[in-house]
Design a protein around this motif. Structure first.
Motif, PDB file in Angstrom:
ATOM      1  N   LEU A   1       1.241   2.210  -5.893  1.00  0.00           N
ATOM      2  CA  LEU A   1       1.252   2.109  -4.296  1.00  0.00           C
ATOM      3  C   LEU A   1       0.166   2.227  -3.769  1.00  0.00           C
ATOM      4  O   LEU A   1      -0.257   1.451  -2.781  1.00  0.00           O
ATOM      5  N   THR A   2      -0.834   2.818  -4.017  1.00  0.00           N
ATOM      6  CA  THR A   2      -2.359   3.036  -3.635  1.00  0.00           C
ATOM      7  C   THR A   2      -2.990   1.886  -3.973  1.00  0.00           C
ATOM      8  O   THR A   2      -3.680   1.203  -2.905  1.00  0.00           O
ATOM      9  N   LEU A   3      -2.930   1.231  -4.864  1.00  0.00           N
ATOM     10  CA  LEU A   3      -3.562  -0.145  -5.434  1.00  0.00           C
ATOM     11  C   LEU A   3      -3.006  -1.077  -4.540  1.00  0.00           C
ATOM     12  O   LEU A   3      -3.598  -1.980  -3.878  1.00  0.00           O
ATOM     13  N   ALA A   4      -1.689  -1.020  -4.326  1.00  0.00           N
ATOM     14  CA  ALA A   4      -0.872  -2.075  -3.499  1.00  0.00           C
ATOM     15  C   ALA A   4      -1.463  -2.062  -2.115  1.00  0.00           C
ATOM     16  O   ALA A   4      -1.568  -3.069  -1.314  1.00  0.00           O
ATOM     17  N   GLY A   5      -1.464  -0.704  -1.646  1.00  0.00           N
ATOM     18  CA  GLY A   5      -2.278  -0.405   0.054  1.00  0.00           C
ATOM     19  C   GLY A   5      -3.657  -0.866  -0.013  1.00  0.00           C
ATOM     20  O   GLY A   5      -4.066  -1.536   0.925  1.00  0.00           O
ATOM     21  N   TRP A   6      -4.515  -0.598  -1.053  1.00  0.00           N
ATOM     22  CA  TRP A   6      -5.805  -1.173  -0.942  1.00  0.00           C
ATOM     23  C   TRP A   6      -5.985  -2.504  -1.074  1.00  0.00           C
ATOM     24  O   TRP A   6      -6.740  -3.181  -0.151  1.00  0.00           O
ATOM     25  N   VAL A   7      -5.357  -3.306  -1.982  1.00  0.00           N
ATOM     26  CA  VAL A   7      -5.389  -4.836  -1.872  1.00  0.00           C
ATOM     27  C   VAL A   7      -4.918  -5.383  -0.574  1.00  0.00           C
ATOM     28  O   VAL A   7      -5.439  -6.268  -0.058  1.00  0.00           O
ATOM     29  N   ALA A   8      -3.798  -4.802   0.004  1.00  0.00           N
ATOM     30  CA  ALA A   8      -3.144  -5.362   1.172  1.00  0.00           C
ATOM     31  C   ALA A   8      -4.185  -5.333   2.364  1.00  0.00           C
ATOM     32  O   ALA A   8      -4.666  -6.054   3.183  1.00  0.00           O
ATOM     33  N   TRP A   9      -4.761  -3.908   2.317  1.00  0.00           N
ATOM     34  CA  TRP A   9      -5.810  -3.702   3.454  1.00  0.00           C
ATOM     35  C   TRP A   9      -7.219  -4.689   3.145  1.00  0.00           C
ATOM     36  O   TRP A   9      -7.561  -5.134   4.174  1.00  0.00           O
ATOM     37  N   SER A  10      -7.609  -4.799   2.111  1.00  0.00           N
ATOM     38  CA  SER A  10      -8.560  -5.560   1.905  1.00  0.00           C
ATOM     39  C   SER A  10      -8.262  -6.886   2.219  1.00  0.00           C
ATOM     40  O   SER A  10      -9.285  -7.726   2.509  1.00  0.00           O
ATOM     41  N   SER A  11      -7.267  -7.417   2.015  1.00  0.00           N
ATOM     42  CA  SER A  11      -6.689  -9.006   2.317  1.00  0.00           C
ATOM     43  C   SER A  11      -6.334  -9.083   3.816  1.00  0.00           C
ATOM     44  O   SER A  11      -6.239 -10.101   4.334  1.00  0.00           O
ATOM     45  N   GLY A  12      -6.507  -7.810   4.621  1.00  0.00           N
ATOM     46  CA  GLY A  12      -6.324  -7.973   6.086  1.00  0.00           C
ATOM     47  C   GLY A  12      -4.919  -7.876   6.383  1.00  0.00           C
ATOM     48  O   GLY A  12      -4.577  -7.901   7.616  1.00  0.00           O
ATOM     49  N   ASP A  13      -4.065  -7.287   5.783  1.00  0.00           N
ATOM     50  CA  ASP A  13      -2.616  -6.775   6.047  1.00  0.00           C
ATOM     51  C   ASP A  13      -2.647  -5.457   6.291  1.00  0.00           C
ATOM     52  O   ASP A  13      -2.155  -4.701   5.320  1.00  0.00           O
ATOM     53  N   GLU A  14      -2.828  -4.959   7.539  1.00  0.00           N
ATOM     54  CA  GLU A  14      -2.831  -3.501   7.642  1.00  0.00           C
ATOM     55  C   GLU A  14      -1.551  -2.993   7.838  1.00  0.00           C
ATOM     56  O   GLU A  14      -1.362  -1.630   7.353  1.00  0.00           O
ATOM     57  N   LEU A  15      -0.557  -3.875   8.164  1.00  0.00           N
ATOM     58  CA  LEU A  15       0.895  -3.081   8.200  1.00  0.00           C
ATOM     59  C   LEU A  15       1.431  -2.861   7.006  1.00  0.00           C
ATOM     60  O   LEU A  15       1.862  -1.613   6.887  1.00  0.00           O
ATOM     61  N   GLU A  16       1.380  -3.743   5.793  1.00  0.00           N
ATOM     62  CA  GLU A  16       1.781  -3.415   4.499  1.00  0.00           C
ATOM     63  C   GLU A  16       0.899  -2.174   4.051  1.00  0.00           C
ATOM     64  O   GLU A  16       1.341  -1.347   3.095  1.00  0.00           O
ATOM     65  N   ALA A  17      -0.531  -2.307   4.306  1.00  0.00           N
ATOM     66  CA  ALA A  17      -1.528  -1.486   3.747  1.00  0.00           C
ATOM     67  C   ALA A  17      -0.854   0.220   4.144  1.00  0.00           C
ATOM     68  O   ALA A  17      -0.820   0.881   3.455  1.00  0.00           O
ATOM     69  N   ARG A  18      -0.661   0.343   5.664  1.00  0.00           N
ATOM     70  CA  ARG A  18      -0.313   1.708   5.820  1.00  0.00           C
ATOM     71  C   ARG A  18       0.891   2.025   5.267  1.00  0.00           C
ATOM     72  O   ARG A  18       1.127   3.194   5.087  1.00  0.00           O
TER      73      ARG A  18
END
Length: 471
Positions: free
Chosen positions: A296-313
């Protein structure tokens, strides 16, 4: 969620936001309230503006058999903890709202006229002016938080039992190897190689699923009636075996392996990596729920790095829900809520990757050079071995002849020094006859060398043609 409010020049504006999933255990609410409040207030202060006030939102859907009003009453202690935590930092909470099942309640307003006990219905989604403008501009509606969570929550189907059995079997063999210092590095390499293979499998399936007549999902799964996101998740679930998922989930519990996997956060690696982390989070079933913190942390990190803050949070909040003490998730969640740029983290991960690749190249070159040196030494030693005893026997005689040749040169140099005796005086031994009558070569010696002369006299004693004590 907490939202900071600023009042500058008489005009209010929103500031930073901090969001965290509501823990299922009420005993954790106090620590969560402090953590969320400190993250927002201190983060805003570091950016140069302390919030004037804060608005709190508590959002949760009813459980089975639970009404929305009951949700509001159940979360009332958490709202009070948030208010007191903000007050301790001298920032008041001017409003605290509970949102559940399309209605909202206020914890701060006691008036039944504006805030009825049954709650106030929220506006229909997509009917605002902002929603209409976004649709006209061609912006895509991302979906609700419930749809985000559906892509990350563990299975609750019959396949969950098979996955749990695979996790039990793999943990018996893998955990002892991870705890052993010698085999830990090997397990990390195996885990990352397997993750690479699955990511390539996911990437290849994307193009195959888009081809005519290829669905990528079996017809019995009902994929034709679900949304595109769910169809993609079902396809990924079929491409990932239970044993592979168990091996990856357990292998990522090693922090070093997880950090190396976090390097797949951009370019062509980001998409397949995010799909893999989602799929692994869905496989953390039964008693392995805490293991979901890593994917889950890796998914949040990749989502944030890709510009998707909603899924990252959402992913990072779920990671902290699975393991509240997971430091990597806490750091990323705080950084994401404070609006930091993920590029600073990406630079660190890129440098780590380059440095490791350089170290591996140097080690490989050194190993190759050592192998070549060993081979060269073996080839140079083989002629002497082939020579056998004759080669070994010739070596001492060669050294003796070399010493005999060096002595006349050193003596000649001594005779040329001032004060040395001339040739033919005592200091030069006369030729002696050998047993066969041939004269022996002259061996010059220095005058007064009692040690050398005495030694030669004793060696000459008893030899044919040699007198006792002759010098």
């Amino acid at each position: 969620m907490l939202a900071a409010l600023h009042d500058r020049d008489g005009r209010g504006r929103f500031g930073g936001r901090a969001r965290l999933g509501i823990p299922g255990n009420a005993d954790d609410w106090a620590s969560v309230a402090r953590q969320l409040t400190e993250g927002l207030v201190k983060g805003s202060e570091r950016r140069g503006a302390l919030p004037e006030s804060i608005v709190a939102f508590l959002c949760q859907d009813p459980k089975d058999g639970e009404s929305a009003r009951e949700v509001m009453e159940r979360l009332r202690p958490l709202a009070q903890l948030l208010r007191t935590a903000c007050g301790a930092l001298d920032v008041p909470v001017i409003e605290a709202l509970c949102i559940s099942d399309g209605r909202f309640w206020s914890y701060c307003c006691p008036s039944e006229q504006c805030c009825p006990s049954d709650g106030t219905p929220m506006g229909l989604p997509g009917t605002s002016v902002l929603a209409a403008a976004a649709t006209y501009a061609g912006l895509q509606i991302r979906g609700s938080l419930r749809e985000f969570r559906a892509r990350l929550i563990p299975w609750e189907t019959a396949a969950a039992l098979e996955q749990e059995s695979a996790l039990n079997a793999v943990s018996m063999a893998l955990i002892p190897r991870i705890l052993d210092d010698e085999s830990r590095t090997v397990v990390a390499t195996e885990t990352l190689d397997l993750a690479h293979r699955v990511m390539r499998r996911f990437a290849d399936s994307t193009s195959a699923a888009g081809a005519p007549g290829v669905s990528g999902v079996s017809a019995v799964s009902g994929a034709a009636s679900v949304s595109g996101a769910l169809s993609a998740d079902l396809r990924d679930d079929e491409l990932l075996c239970h044993d592979e998922a168990a091996t990856l989930i357990l292998g990522l519990q090693d922090r070093t392996t997880r950090d190396r996997a976090a390097e797949w956060m951009e370019g062509d690696e980001a998409g397949p990596a995010l799909r893999l982390w989602r799929a692994l989070a869905r496989r953390c079933v039964g008693p392995y729920g805490e293991h979901a913190a890593a994917p889950l942390t890796l998914a949040g990190w990749v989502a944030w790095s890709s510009g998707d803050e909603l899924e990252a949070r959402e992913a990072l909040a779920m990671a902290l829900g699975a393991d509240p003490g997971y430091l990597f998730a806490r750091l990323l969640h705080q950084a994401c809520n404070e609006g930091l740029d993920p590029e600073s983290i990406r630079r660190c991960l890129r440098k780590e990757r380059v440095d490791r690749a350089g170290a591996e190249m140097i080690a490989s070159s050194a190993s190759s050079a050592s192998s070549a040196s060993s081979a060269s030494s073996a080839s140079s030693a083989s002629p002497g071995d082939a020579g056998g005893a004759s080669g070994a026997a010739s070596t001492p005689s060669t050294r003796v002849a070399s010493r005999r040749r060096r002595k006349p040169r050193s003596t000649g140099n001594a005779e040329s020094r001032p004060g040395s005796r001339p040739s033919g005086t005592a200091g030069t031994r006369r030729p002696r006859s050998t047993a066969d009558g041939s004269p022996a070569s002259e061996v010059p010696t220095r005058a007064g060398d009692g040690t050398g002369g005495g030694t030669r006299s004793r060696r000459g004693a008893g030899r044919p043609g040699t007198k006792q004590g002759e010098t």
